[in-house]
Design a protein around this motif. Structure first.
Motif, PDB file in Angstrom:
ATOM      1  N   VAL A  77       0.813  -1.213   0.000  1.00  7.83           N
ATOM      2  CA  VAL A  77       0.000   0.000   0.000  1.00  7.83           C
ATOM      3  C   VAL A  77       0.849   1.267   0.000  1.00  7.83           C
ATOM      4  CG1 VAL A  77      -1.531   1.388   1.459  1.00  7.83           C
ATOM      5  CG2 VAL A  77      -2.075  -0.997   1.002  1.00  7.83           C
ATOM      6  N   VAL A  78       1.831   1.329   0.878  1.00  9.89           N
ATOM      7  CA  VAL A  78       2.568   2.583   1.078  1.00  9.89           C
ATOM      8  C   VAL A  78       3.247   3.080  -0.202  1.00  9.89           C
ATOM      9  CG1 VAL A  78       4.508   3.645   2.294  1.00  9.89           C
ATOM     10  CG2 VAL A  78       2.835   2.283   3.557  1.00  9.89           C
ATOM     11  N   PRO A  79       4.078   2.271  -0.886  1.00  8.02           N
ATOM     12  CA  PRO A  79       4.732   2.804  -2.090  1.00  8.02           C
ATOM     13  C   PRO A  79       3.750   3.071  -3.224  1.00  8.02           C
ATOM     14  CG  PRO A  79       5.222   0.463  -1.839  1.00  8.02           C
ATOM     15  CD  PRO A  79       4.550   0.894  -0.582  1.00  8.02           C
ATOM     16  N   ALA A  80       2.684   2.275  -3.335  1.00  9.09           N
ATOM     17  CA  ALA A  80       1.704   2.495  -4.398  1.00  9.09           C
ATOM     18  C   ALA A  80       0.987   3.824  -4.205  1.00  9.09           C
ATOM     19  CB  ALA A  80       0.707   1.347  -4.445  1.00  9.09           C
ATOM     20  N   LEU A  81       0.538   4.085  -2.986  1.00  7.00           N
ATOM     21  CA  LEU A  81      -0.126   5.357  -2.701  1.00  7.00           C
ATOM     22  C   LEU A  81       0.813   6.526  -2.953  1.00  7.00           C
ATOM     23  CD1 LEU A  81      -2.062   4.527   0.593  1.00  7.00           C
ATOM     24  CD2 LEU A  81      -3.079   5.095  -1.613  1.00  7.00           C
ATOM     25  N   GLU A  96       3.407   6.756  -4.890  1.00  9.16           N
ATOM     26  CA  GLU A  96       3.689   6.948  -6.315  1.00  9.16           C
ATOM     27  C   GLU A  96       2.566   7.709  -7.001  1.00  9.16           C
ATOM     28  OE1 GLU A  96       4.051   4.166 -10.334  1.00  9.16           O
ATOM     29  OE2 GLU A  96       4.860   3.398  -8.434  1.00  9.16           O
ATOM     30  N   VAL A  97       1.321   7.311  -6.742  1.00  6.64           N
ATOM     31  CA  VAL A  97       0.190   7.940  -7.432  1.00  6.64           C
ATOM     32  C   VAL A  97      -0.074   9.333  -6.877  1.00  6.64           C
ATOM     33  CG1 VAL A  97      -2.282   7.754  -7.893  1.00  6.64           C
ATOM     34  CG2 VAL A  97      -0.827   5.722  -8.043  1.00  6.64           C
ATOM     35  N   ILE A  98       0.041   9.513  -5.580  1.00  3.68           N
ATOM     36  CA  ILE A  98      -0.163  10.845  -5.004  1.00  3.68           C
ATOM     37  C   ILE A  98       0.868  11.826  -5.555  1.00  3.68           C
ATOM     38  CG2 ILE A  98      -0.023  12.170  -2.858  1.00  3.68           C
ATOM     39  CD1 ILE A  98      -1.291   9.727  -1.455  1.00  3.68           C
ATOM     40  N   THR A  99       2.116  11.396  -5.678  1.00  2.04           N
ATOM     41  CA  THR A  99       3.151  12.261  -6.255  1.00  2.04           C
ATOM     42  C   THR A  99       2.831  12.626  -7.701  1.00  2.04           C
ATOM     43  OG1 THR A  99       4.874  11.337  -4.820  1.00  2.04           O
ATOM     44  CG2 THR A  99       5.594  12.421  -6.854  1.00  2.04           C
ATOM     45  N   SER A 100       2.401  11.654  -8.490  1.00  2.00           N
ATOM     46  CA  SER A 100       2.158  11.897  -9.917  1.00  2.00           C
ATOM     47  C   SER A 100       0.923  12.763 -10.152  1.00  2.00           C
ATOM     48  CB  SER A 100       2.009  10.566 -10.665  1.00  2.00           C
ATOM     49  OG  SER A 100       0.822   9.893 -10.281  1.00  2.00           O
ATOM     50  N   THR A 101       0.027  12.854  -9.181  1.00  2.00           N
ATOM     51  CA  THR A 101      -1.196  13.655  -9.338  1.00  2.00           C
ATOM     52  C   THR A 101      -1.174  14.901  -8.467  1.00  2.00           C
ATOM     53  OG1 THR A 101      -2.320  12.303  -7.658  1.00  2.00           O
ATOM     54  CG2 THR A 101      -2.584  11.643  -9.959  1.00  2.00           C
ATOM     55  N   ASN A 102      -0.010  15.326  -8.046  1.00  5.55           N
ATOM     56  CA  ASN A 102       0.104  16.459  -7.128  1.00  5.55           C
ATOM     57  C   ASN A 102      -0.550  17.716  -7.673  1.00  5.55           C
ATOM     58  OD1 ASN A 102       1.045  17.824  -4.774  1.00  5.55           O
ATOM     59  ND2 ASN A 102       2.744  18.666  -5.965  1.00  5.55           N
ATOM     60  N   GLU A 103      -0.427  17.962  -8.991  1.00  5.41           N
ATOM     61  CA  GLU A 103      -1.001  19.165  -9.580  1.00  5.41           C
ATOM     62  C   GLU A 103      -2.420  18.959 -10.075  1.00  5.41           C
ATOM     63  OE1 GLU A 103       1.576  20.598 -12.601  1.00  5.41           O
ATOM     64  OE2 GLU A 103       3.266  20.943 -11.257  1.00  5.41           O
ATOM     65  N   VAL A 113       1.366  14.703   2.526  1.00  3.58           N
ATOM     66  CA  VAL A 113       0.577  13.482   2.693  1.00  3.58           C
ATOM     67  C   VAL A 113       1.490  12.260   2.679  1.00  3.58           C
ATOM     68  CG1 VAL A 113      -1.196  12.022   1.646  1.00  3.58           C
ATOM     69  CG2 VAL A 113      -1.532  14.498   1.769  1.00  3.58           C
ATOM     70  N   ASN A 114       2.433  12.221   1.769  1.00  2.00           N
ATOM     71  CA  ASN A 114       3.324  11.061   1.678  1.00  2.00           C
ATOM     72  C   ASN A 114       4.199  10.909   2.917  1.00  2.00           C
ATOM     73  OD1 ASN A 114       2.387  10.163  -0.778  1.00  2.00           O
ATOM     74  ND2 ASN A 114       3.933  11.236  -1.981  1.00  2.00           N
TER      75      ASN A 114
END
Length: 370
Positions: free
Chosen positions: A115-119, A121-128, A167-168
């Motif tokens: 869960v942790v690395p998947a979340l 990764e996606v949170i970083t890529s959708t930051n904007e 968040v991360n």
């Protein structure tokens, strides 16, 4: 894969009075077969406007005292509306069962390791493209019993723009050491918080959990489903991600996904309604699907339509049908009818062709668009 960071805009063409829309100029601009489709019928075409728009999208030549749908000559206004980033509150299960491996044993990697690395990764890529916040549950570390300390407290990280790193970092600092799974209480706390946010950005709950609700105050599936239903009625839809959920958990997670009004779309009627992920890659794919949909295919409106049944949505010259099931077409995201959401092939087409090709037409109260 949908582009979660796509910058979108939408042209809204609004006919804001209740009189008939088929004026002489309307008929002249259509090439006409009487169907009312854009540019082809007796009704208004997409590019047929009466009246000039004012500065900054202000209406042109309209009675300033008239309510929408009550103008004297069915005047129209056209204006641009920029896509607003979706606000997503991640409600993350940190119960001790997340330390089990996907088979429910003591092996590695654990569900938490997935869960942790998947979340992140996606949170970083959708930051904007999305404004993120975080709520974890249950509270406190495990003591062997499900106590009052297990019930959700405040939001860990409030929703904010460009919030990925905050968040991360909070996710990295969180451990899966909680007693029980008070899902219903966590959702109720999320709704309480989301109601305090005073903006019109679309707001969603993303529930990531591995099992059935539990704990004394939240020990029934019905309690959790009702909490998700209440959230949806308040305008906050819930996406449900099941982390390596076992077969015995599927019924409950399906019910939560359906109640949240954001079930996973699949042509197989026997497929889960929630997003099931047992590996990091599967979880990343599921999260990208969710975030791509809410950040690419949401179009806020500046005002509710005069008649919500007389609204047309077009991608280029192609009409998109109104589909209240959310499978393939467009629908309103909530009872305020202030945001339109595209789903299925329509959303895919916007992601590939650009949201600038999307047009929305408000018909008069007695003027169906198609």
């Amino acid at each position: 894969m949908r582009r979660a960071s796509l910058v979108c805009s939408v042209v809204v063409l609004a006919a804001l009075s209740g009189c008939a829309a088929s004026t002489a100029s309307d008929g002249e601009s259509g090439s006409g077969n009487g169907s009312g489709a854009p540019g082809t019928g007796a009704g208004p075409g997409i590019d047929d406007f009466g009246g000039a728009g004012g500065a900054n999208g202000a209406p042109g030549d309209l009675d300033p005292g008239a309510e929408p749908g009550e103008g004297a000559d069915c005047g129209r206004q056209n204006f641009n509306v920029e896509r607003k980033p979706a606000s997503i509150l991640l409600v993350l299960d940190r119960s001790a069962s997340m330390l089990d491996d996907p088979n429910g044993d003591d092996g590695t990697p654990s569900k938490w390791d997935i869960v942790v690395p998947a979340l992140q990764e996606v949170i970083t890529s959708t930051n904007e493209a999305a404004s993120w916040g975080l709520k974890v549950f249950p509270q406190g570390d495990r003591t062997g019993t499900c106590t009052e300390e297990s019930f959700p407290g405040d939001i860990l990280i409030p929703i904010a723009m460009n919030n990925a790193s905050t968040v991360n970092q909070a996710i990295s600092s969180t451990t899966a050491e909680g007693d029980g799974t008070p899902t219903g209480d966590a959702i109720n706390k999320a709704v309480e918080y989301l109601k305090t946010i005073q903006n019109d950005d679309p707001k969603y709950i993303l529930l990531a959990t591995d099992g059935d609700p539990s704990c004394p105050k939240s020990d029934s599936d019905e309690f959790a489903v009702q909490a998700v239903t209440t959230a949806a009625n308040a305008g906050f839809h819930t996406f449900v991600v099941g982390i390596a959920a076992q077969a015995s958990k599927i019924k409950t997670l399906n019910s939560l996904a359906v109640a949240g009004l954001e079930p996973r779309q699949d042509p197989d009627p026997l497929a889960p309604s929630f997003y099931l992920a047992a590996t990091k890659d599967q979880l990343v794919t599921a999260l990208q699907t969710i975030t791509g949909e809410v950040s690419t295919c949401l179009f806020p409106l500046s005002a509710p339509p005069p008649n919500p049944d007389h609204v047309g949505v077009f991608i280029g010259d192609q009409a998109v049908m109104h589909d209240t099931t959310g499978a393939d077409g467009w629908d309103y995201t909530g009872p305020d009818m202030m945001t339109i959401k595209l789903s299925g092939a329509a959303c895919d087409q916007v992601a590939s062709s650009g949201a600038g090709s999307v047009k929305v037409i408000f018909g008069c109260k007695d003027d169906p668009i198609y």
